[in-house]
Enzyme design. Sequence first.
Site: not given
Length: 294
Positions: A97, A171, A239
């Site tokens: 990711s 995502k 994050k």
Amino acid sequence: MSGRKIAFLGTGLMGAPMVRRLLAVGFAVTVWNRDRSKAEPLAADGATVADTAVEAARGASILFTMLTNGGAVSEVLFGSGVAEVLEAGATVIDTSSISPAVAREHAAKLAERGLHHIDAPVSGGVVGASAGTLAIMAGGEADVIDGVRDAMAPLGRVTRVGPSGTGQLAKLGNQQIVAVTIGAVAEAMLLVEAGGGSREAFRAAIRGGFAESRILELHGQRMIERNFEPGGTARNQLKDLDTVIAAAESLSLRLPLTEAVRAEFAEFVENGGGEQDHSGLLQYLEDKNARGKA
């Protein structure tokens, strides 16, 4: 199975069960992890364990990466020389990711070398990785994705979202929904319990109704059991939310719900919760309310 050589770089919490899925259907896989101790157990499942990323990747026609962030992917692909030793015309499937901009940059740099790139982040956690039921959000050229579907199929369901970078955007959208829903479930449980109700009974009462979700099913149960051993850590959730906000700013968007939840996760991590499961946001909200009453 196909005679193509598969290399898999990054065999941590998610990468190891993904490798086992590939091995289980007969693919030959060479693995590498920065901490070799996380790769070595895969030898018992039939993987070849390499000492370096370059050694693992040499001559591979399909390279999977499952690494911590965009910087780690860049370093492995271009800093360590992995891109130079892949088979001509090989495909890099990055399941990490990372930011959409970095994914597009990687695609362009690989294309200069005659290599293909798919940004293919996944959702479903360790449970999905082990069961081969991950949601795989793929960005890239349709024919490239079709050419490696057989290698991605053991891992889960592959959906092409659009051109390079859009897998990462999908995502990020997934992570927005996860974070906001975790926050909503945690706050609802706080509300019901503060009024004298049982959070376990509350969850049972609304199961199957309009609020049903995988978050309510899995993370709601974690909140009842107070099991905050990490599947996905709060630090990684933060994050991802930081990346969402940065991507939104680049597109001149304001995302007020995401911004609010991001602020709560930032406080949670700042107060020592970074390595807890992201469902541990409940505990942070409980503490915050307790402090408010003090």
